[in-house]
Design a protein around this motif. Structure first.
Motif, PDB file in Angstrom:
ATOM      1  N   VAL A 183       0.853  -1.185   0.000  1.00  0.00           N
ATOM      2  CA  VAL A 183       0.000   0.000   0.000  1.00  0.00           C
ATOM      3  C   VAL A 183       0.891   1.238   0.000  1.00  0.00           C
ATOM      4  CG1 VAL A 183      -1.777   1.267   1.253  1.00  0.00           C
ATOM      5  CG2 VAL A 183      -1.836  -1.231   1.203  1.00  0.00           C
ATOM      6  N   LEU A 184       0.752   2.067  -1.023  1.00  0.00           N
ATOM      7  CA  LEU A 184       1.526   3.303  -1.124  1.00  0.00           C
ATOM      8  C   LEU A 184       0.742   4.493  -0.570  1.00  0.00           C
ATOM      9  CD1 LEU A 184       2.898   2.812  -4.756  1.00  0.00           C
ATOM     10  CD2 LEU A 184       4.027   2.240  -2.594  1.00  0.00           C
ATOM     11  N   ASP A 185      -0.570   4.466  -0.747  1.00  0.00           N
ATOM     12  CA  ASP A 185      -1.441   5.545  -0.274  1.00  0.00           C
ATOM     13  C   ASP A 185      -2.741   4.908   0.215  1.00  0.00           C
ATOM     14  OD1 ASP A 185      -3.558   7.555  -0.306  1.00  0.00           O
ATOM     15  OD2 ASP A 185      -2.130   8.859  -1.344  1.00  0.00           O
TER      16      ASP A 185
ATOM     17  N   ASN B 167      -3.212  -0.017   5.361  1.00  0.00           N
ATOM     18  CA  ASN B 167      -2.433   1.100   5.903  1.00  0.00           C
ATOM     19  C   ASN B 167      -1.196   1.316   5.040  1.00  0.00           C
ATOM     20  OD1 ASN B 167      -4.192   1.443   8.098  1.00  0.00           O
ATOM     21  ND2 ASN B 167      -3.118  -0.133   9.262  1.00  0.00           N
ATOM     22  N   ARG B 168      -0.748   2.556   4.965  1.00  0.00           N
ATOM     23  CA  ARG B 168       0.425   2.906   4.165  1.00  0.00           C
ATOM     24  C   ARG B 168       1.624   2.061   4.593  1.00  0.00           C
ATOM     25  NH1 ARG B 168       4.808   6.512   4.084  1.00  0.00           N
ATOM     26  NH2 ARG B 168       5.224   7.290   1.991  1.00  0.00           N
ATOM     27  N   GLY B 169       2.307   1.484   3.608  1.00  0.00           N
ATOM     28  CA  GLY B 169       3.490   0.675   3.859  1.00  0.00           C
ATOM     29  C   GLY B 169       3.185  -0.787   4.146  1.00  0.00           C
ATOM     30  N   GLU B 170       1.928  -1.122   4.354  1.00  0.00           N
ATOM     31  CA  GLU B 170       1.557  -2.501   4.666  1.00  0.00           C
ATOM     32  C   GLU B 170       1.634  -3.363   3.409  1.00  0.00           C
ATOM     33  OE1 GLU B 170      -1.777  -3.875   7.582  1.00  0.00           O
ATOM     34  OE2 GLU B 170      -2.692  -3.568   5.620  1.00  0.00           O
ATOM     35  N   VAL B 171       2.139  -4.587   3.575  1.00  0.00           N
ATOM     36  CA  VAL B 171       2.202  -5.550   2.481  1.00  0.00           C
ATOM     37  C   VAL B 171       1.159  -6.619   2.758  1.00  0.00           C
ATOM     38  CG1 VAL B 171       3.631  -7.272   1.308  1.00  0.00           C
ATOM     39  CG2 VAL B 171       4.646  -5.115   2.068  1.00  0.00           C
TER      40      VAL B 171
END
Length: 153
Positions: free
Chosen positions: A76-78, A116-120
């Motif tokens: 997730v980037l945004d 969430n931002r940064g979540e894989v």
């Protein structure tokens, strides 16, 4: 009956390499503990402009479960853009492979994903008709958006 089970378990252990028939007192290394060469780690994948505009980056597409599943990993980037895209049932991810019918994600694939931002996160697609194989290029489709081609590992 009990002896039959003992013999059967012994044969399975011998064939799998978990047991060995070395000489008494001889230490024979088991295959699972033999040092293996380390593979080179590929550099981090850079997000394309399309991925940035959608808020989701495809990190990898790989085979799993002996070829019965296709593992697709996203980052997730945004958060807002990702939720807007994936919050609609019509935008459920699909894998497009050549002329084969698309592989559809299970209906519960994104249930509970916080995005969430940064979540894989990952989705396991059933590899119906074995249409996806390692080395093939696939396209990840989410509604009208198309990400790819991505080489299957």
């Amino acid at each position: 009956m009990r002896l039959t089970w003992v013999v059967a378990v012994g044969l399975v252990l011998l064939q799998s390499g978990c047991a060995n028939l070395g000489a008494p007192g001889q230490i024979v290394p088991l295959p699972m503990f033999v040092q293996q060469e380390r593979k080179e780690v590929s550099p981090p994948v850079q997000a394309s402009e399309l991925e940035i505009s959608l808020g989701i980056q495809v990190l990898q597409v790989g085979m799993s479960g002996g070829g019965g599943l296709v593992d697709v990993r996203f980052k997730v980037l945004d958060s807002a853009k990702a939720r807007a895209l994936l919050g609609k049932a019509a935008n459920s991810p699909e894998l497009l492979v050549d002329q084969a019918p698309p592989l559809v994600a299970p209906h519960h694939a994104l249930r509970g994903a916080r995005l969430n931002r940064g979540e894989v996160f990952y989705i396991l697609f059933p590899n119906a008709r074995a249409s996806v194989k390692a080395g093939v290029d696939v396209t990840v489709a989410m509604g009208e958006a198309r990400l790819g081609p991505v080489r299957v590992q």
